[in-house]
Design a protein around this motif. Sequence first.
Motif, PDB file in Angstrom:
ATOM      1  N   GLU A 101       0.810  -1.216   0.000  1.00 26.62           N
ATOM      2  CA  GLU A 101       0.000   0.000   0.000  1.00 26.62           C
ATOM      3  C   GLU A 101       0.844   1.267   0.000  1.00 26.62           C
ATOM      4  N   ARG A 102       2.145   1.144   0.138  1.00 27.92           N
ATOM      5  CA  ARG A 102       3.055   2.287   0.150  1.00 27.92           C
ATOM      6  C   ARG A 102       4.323   1.872  -0.592  1.00 27.92           C
ATOM      7  N   PRO A 103       4.804   2.688  -1.521  1.00 29.42           N
ATOM      8  CA  PRO A 103       6.023   2.312  -2.243  1.00 29.42           C
ATOM      9  C   PRO A 103       7.272   2.544  -1.397  1.00 29.42           C
ATOM     10  N   LEU A 104       8.285   1.727  -1.653  1.00 29.44           N
ATOM     11  CA  LEU A 104       9.599   2.007  -1.092  1.00 29.44           C
ATOM     12  C   LEU A 104      10.129   3.297  -1.711  1.00 29.44           C
ATOM     13  N   GLY A 105      10.914   4.049  -0.969  1.00 32.63           N
ATOM     14  CA  GLY A 105      11.497   5.243  -1.574  1.00 32.63           C
ATOM     15  C   GLY A 105      11.964   6.251  -0.547  1.00 32.63           C
ATOM     16  N   TRP A 106      12.755   7.210  -1.031  1.00 29.94           N
ATOM     17  CA  TRP A 106      13.312   8.238  -0.158  1.00 29.94           C
ATOM     18  C   TRP A 106      12.227   9.134   0.430  1.00 29.94           C
ATOM     19  N   GLN A 107      11.060   9.154  -0.212  1.00 21.74           N
ATOM     20  CA  GLN A 107       9.980   9.987   0.313  1.00 21.74           C
ATOM     21  C   GLN A 107       9.542   9.514   1.697  1.00 21.74           C
ATOM     22  N   ASN A 108       9.738   8.238   2.000  1.00 23.14           N
ATOM     23  CA  ASN A 108       9.383   7.733   3.327  1.00 23.14           C
ATOM     24  C   ASN A 108      10.302   8.320   4.401  1.00 23.14           C
ATOM     25  N   ILE A 109      11.590   8.409   4.078  1.00 22.94           N
ATOM     26  CA  ILE A 109      12.543   9.022   5.004  1.00 22.94           C
ATOM     27  C   ILE A 109      12.198  10.497   5.196  1.00 22.94           C
ATOM     28  N   ALA A 110      11.874  11.174   4.086  1.00 24.08           N
ATOM     29  CA  ALA A 110      11.543  12.600   4.162  1.00 24.08           C
ATOM     30  C   ALA A 110      10.298  12.827   5.020  1.00 24.08           C
ATOM     31  N   GLU A 111       9.316  11.959   4.871  1.00 23.66           N
ATOM     32  CA  GLU A 111       8.083  12.095   5.656  1.00 23.66           C
ATOM     33  C   GLU A 111       8.362  11.902   7.146  1.00 23.66           C
ATOM     34  N   LEU A 112       9.186  10.921   7.468  1.00 19.95           N
ATOM     35  CA  LEU A 112       9.527  10.694   8.871  1.00 19.95           C
ATOM     36  C   LEU A 112      10.364  11.852   9.413  1.00 19.95           C
ATOM     37  N   ALA A 113      11.240  12.409   8.569  1.00 25.47           N
ATOM     38  CA  ALA A 113      12.053  13.554   8.987  1.00 25.47           C
ATOM     39  C   ALA A 113      11.177  14.769   9.281  1.00 25.47           C
ATOM     40  N   ASP A 114      10.157  14.984   8.464  1.00 29.07           N
ATOM     41  CA  ASP A 114       9.232  16.097   8.715  1.00 29.07           C
ATOM     42  C   ASP A 114       8.562  15.941  10.077  1.00 29.07           C
ATOM     43  N   LEU A 115       8.163  14.714  10.397  1.00 34.88           N
ATOM     44  CA  LEU A 115       7.541  14.469  11.696  1.00 34.88           C
ATOM     45  C   LEU A 115       8.542  14.742  12.821  1.00 34.88           C
ATOM     46  N   ALA A 116       9.778  14.292  12.646  1.00 32.85           N
ATOM     47  CA  ALA A 116      10.795  14.500  13.681  1.00 32.85           C
ATOM     48  C   ALA A 116      11.027  15.989  13.928  1.00 32.85           C
ATOM     49  N   GLU A 117      11.115  16.754  12.851  1.00 33.41           N
ATOM     50  CA  GLU A 117      11.333  18.193  13.004  1.00 33.41           C
ATOM     51  C   GLU A 117      10.145  18.863  13.679  1.00 33.41           C
ATOM     52  N   SER A 118       8.937  18.395  13.374  1.00 37.37           N
ATOM     53  CA  SER A 118       7.749  18.966  14.018  1.00 37.37           C
ATOM     54  C   SER A 118       7.725  18.671  15.512  1.00 37.37           C
ATOM     55  N   LEU A 119       8.441  17.613  15.909  1.00 36.22           N
ATOM     56  CA  LEU A 119       8.530  17.247  17.326  1.00 36.22           C
ATOM     57  C   LEU A 119       9.714  17.920  18.013  1.00 36.22           C
ATOM     58  N   GLY A 120      10.453  18.749  17.251  1.00 36.08           N
ATOM     59  CA  GLY A 120      11.583  19.470  17.822  1.00 36.08           C
ATOM     60  C   GLY A 120      12.887  18.707  17.817  1.00 36.08           C
ATOM     61  N   GLU A 121      12.963  17.616  17.053  1.00 31.73           N
ATOM     62  CA  GLU A 121      14.204  16.847  16.992  1.00 31.73           C
ATOM     63  C   GLU A 121      15.206  17.535  16.062  1.00 31.73           C
ATOM     64  N   PRO A 122      16.439  17.778  16.519  1.00 31.26           N
ATOM     65  CA  PRO A 122      17.451  18.405  15.664  1.00 31.26           C
ATOM     66  C   PRO A 122      18.018  17.394  14.669  1.00 31.26           C
ATOM     67  N   LEU A 123      18.002  17.747  13.391  1.00 27.74           N
ATOM     68  CA  LEU A 123      18.487  16.825  12.361  1.00 27.74           C
ATOM     69  C   LEU A 123      19.771  17.311  11.698  1.00 27.74           C
ATOM     70  N   GLY A 124      20.357  18.378  12.217  1.00 28.77           N
ATOM     71  CA  GLY A 124      21.640  18.862  11.722  1.00 28.77           C
ATOM     72  C   GLY A 124      22.710  18.687  12.783  1.00 28.77           C
ATOM     73  N   LEU A 125      23.916  19.151  12.474  1.00 25.75           N
ATOM     74  CA  LEU A 125      25.029  19.015  13.415  1.00 25.75           C
ATOM     75  C   LEU A 125      25.285  20.291  14.209  1.00 25.75           C
ATOM     76  N   GLU A 126      24.606  21.371  13.867  1.00 27.18           N
ATOM     77  CA  GLU A 126      24.824  22.649  14.575  1.00 27.18           C
ATOM     78  C   GLU A 126      23.588  23.041  15.372  1.00 27.18           C
TER      79      GLU A 126
END
Length: 380
Positions: A355-380
């Motif tokens: 029901e969902r394709p494999l792909g980088w869009q899955n990582i991007a979607e999870l990253a968006d959720l992480a950022e909305s939760l205040g998780e830092p995804l950079g090194l600075e």
Amino acid sequence: MAGTWGMLQRHPRNRKHTNDMKIHIIGSGAIGGMAGAWMAKNGEDVTFVDAWRPHVDAMQANGLRIDGILGPHHLQVRALHPEELDEPIELAFIATKSHHTDSAVELVRPHLTPDATVVSLQNGFNAERIAELIGAQHVIGTVPDYTAALVDPGLLEYTVVGPVYIGELDGALTPRLAEVERLLSHLTTVKVTQNIIGRIWTKQCYMSWIVMSAMVDAPIVEVLRPIENRMLGVAVVRETLPIAAASGVTLESDAYFQPELIADRSAAARRKQSDVIQGLIDHFDHRTNQEPAAREGYQYVKQGSGMWWDIVYRKRPSETRWITGALVERAQALGIATPLNATMAEMVYAIERGERPLGWQNIAELADLAESLGEPLGLE
């Protein structure tokens, strides 16, 4: 007193198995097949049992072939279909996928001798489950940190060298534990631990970023190479740490998993964690792998994680439900929120259902959720 000592000697954990003992590998694919093969190569009496009929048929007809990091090997083995198993079992290594643990135990249970030992050579909370089914006195837990693949019937590929952690569930040091250490050391380094429960939980937690990598049809080293993806993986794993703490479990540290560092959200800690993940990438990447036996020029069939292998190559459900899913369930019971892991697990389930394709869009979607939760995804 003499009677008590006799009873203690007959207790499964106090028995030291002899070298002429028969060993049964229940689930003779990647992990179990590799361990059993090296036991057999070194003169142990090993029987391979597997539910995949073509695999057993191939082993019965042509033996077991192995390729990969230690080069090509071919050995004649004794292999049985499950219904052909009809003999006493003194020592069984259950190496099935987590979702087949109960059926594996039901297969061996009628054949176990009174002082039999059953070793869970698996990922997940399976040692605990096996103990529930047959009694903790019969069970030894392990954490296999080497990787392999069942490529075709009768053909295994050894992909990454790594240790196996072993231990009694209560932390005791016993004669049978020493024997299991000897047997598994035919293949790889064995590390005896008095905190096998903590070691099992440790892998259960850090496998969250392995599950994350399975959402893309790409080698795991490519998924983890971008800094943002590394930090996303750290955020996903960080979310699991309170589950272990609330469960009274002491997690273990090693070269690639340092709970205190993961828990620290500071920029300095993130930079250090990025370096740790680079070490993990180098460990998995055969272009930079410095293992003495690494084979230059060999083309590995398995490029991703075991989760990826199941989804992409074997076209079957992965162990995600018994890894990340199991952590999410325990978190819910404890009242701990795990939005990243819960979302990631549902994404993988949808991929498995088509029901969902494999792909980088899955990582991007999870990253968006992480950022909305205040998780830092950079090194600075």
